[in-house]
Design a protein around this motif. Structure first.
Motif, mmCIF file in Angstrom:
data_model
loop_
_atom_site.group_PDB
_atom_site.id
_atom_site.type_symbol
_atom_site.label_atom_id
_atom_site.label_comp_id
_atom_site.label_asym_id
_atom_site.label_seq_id
_atom_site.Cartn_x
_atom_site.Cartn_y
_atom_site.Cartn_z
ATOM 1 N N LEU A 57 0.838 -1.189 0.000
ATOM 2 C CA LEU A 57 0.000 0.000 0.000
ATOM 3 C C LEU A 57 0.875 1.242 0.000
ATOM 4 O O LEU A 57 1.944 1.265 0.619
ATOM 5 C CB LEU A 57 -0.933 0.020 1.205
ATOM 6 C CG LEU A 57 -2.272 -0.703 1.016
ATOM 7 C CD1 LEU A 57 -2.074 -2.188 0.834
ATOM 8 C CD2 LEU A 57 -3.181 -0.436 2.175
ATOM 9 N N ASP A 61 -2.621 5.367 0.458
ATOM 10 C CA ASP A 61 -3.531 4.254 0.746
ATOM 11 C C ASP A 61 -3.739 4.051 2.246
ATOM 12 O O ASP A 61 -4.773 3.543 2.665
ATOM 13 C CB ASP A 61 -2.997 2.937 0.167
ATOM 14 C CG ASP A 61 -3.049 2.862 -1.337
ATOM 15 O OD1 ASP A 61 -3.882 3.551 -1.953
ATOM 16 O OD2 ASP A 61 -2.246 2.090 -1.910
ATOM 17 N N LYS A 89 -6.862 -2.528 -3.905
ATOM 18 C CA LYS A 89 -5.498 -3.055 -4.005
ATOM 19 C C LYS A 89 -5.511 -4.517 -4.454
ATOM 20 O O LYS A 89 -4.674 -4.932 -5.257
ATOM 21 C CB LYS A 89 -4.770 -2.902 -2.662
ATOM 22 C CG LYS A 89 -3.292 -3.108 -2.763
ATOM 23 C CD LYS A 89 -2.661 -2.080 -3.677
ATOM 24 C CE LYS A 89 -1.172 -2.201 -3.705
ATOM 25 N NZ LYS A 89 -0.554 -1.177 -4.535
ATOM 26 N N GLU A 92 -5.998 -4.628 -8.117
ATOM 27 C CA GLU A 92 -4.744 -4.277 -8.799
ATOM 28 C C GLU A 92 -3.800 -5.472 -8.837
ATOM 29 O O GLU A 92 -3.175 -5.750 -9.863
ATOM 30 C CB GLU A 92 -4.062 -3.104 -8.094
ATOM 31 C CG GLU A 92 -4.746 -1.773 -8.264
ATOM 32 C CD GLU A 92 -4.114 -0.676 -7.412
ATOM 33 O OE1 GLU A 92 -2.997 -0.877 -6.872
ATOM 34 O OE2 GLU A 92 -4.738 0.393 -7.283
#
Length: 131
Positions: A57, A61, A89, A92
């Motif tokens: 992160l 974030d 996240k 991703e």
């Protein structure tokens, strides 16, 4: 505790702590002599930030997690904003894994095609070209 102790206890540097402060993630109280003063809540905040960064992160974030802790929750991931960061996240990471899997499959196919009909002569000694 002073900044040096907080840095030592969290495994970071005083410079990093000052940066967190400049980014609004950490707020130091000031003692009469102007030294930064931190408490156990600050220790939890920095520990949370550092832990989240180890799993990929960004500093931005981590903001919902810090806000969640500041709101009095026992855990930084007990709030909706934190859950949203986890979901984003994870998406991703999944997209990255998909791209890597496609690259791996392509490389595997190329290797398979390259090896088709390839037979190395075990008696041939590779020669080096003069430099």
């Amino acid at each position: 505790m002073r900044i040096g102790e907080l840095a030592r206890r969290t495994g970071t540097t005083t410079r990093t702590l000052r940066f967190y402060e400049s980014q609004g993630l950490l707020t130091a109280q000031r003692s009469a002599n102007g030294y930064r003063d931190y408490d156990e809540d600050d220790l939890r905040l920095v520990t949370e930030i550092r832990t989240l960064q180890t799993v990929g992160l960004t500093l931005d974030d981590t903001r919902p997690f810090v806000e969640c802790l500041r709101a009095g929750h026992d855990s930084g991931d007990a709030c909706v904003g934190s859950i949203e960061v986890y979901r984003r996240k994870l998406a991703e990471v999944d997209a990255c894994i998909d791209r890597l899997a496609a690259v791996r499959a392509e490389l595997h196919d190329k290797l398979t095609r390259a090896l088709t009909g390839f037979t190395a002569d075990p008696c041939t000694v590779p020669t080096q070209e003069p430099q």
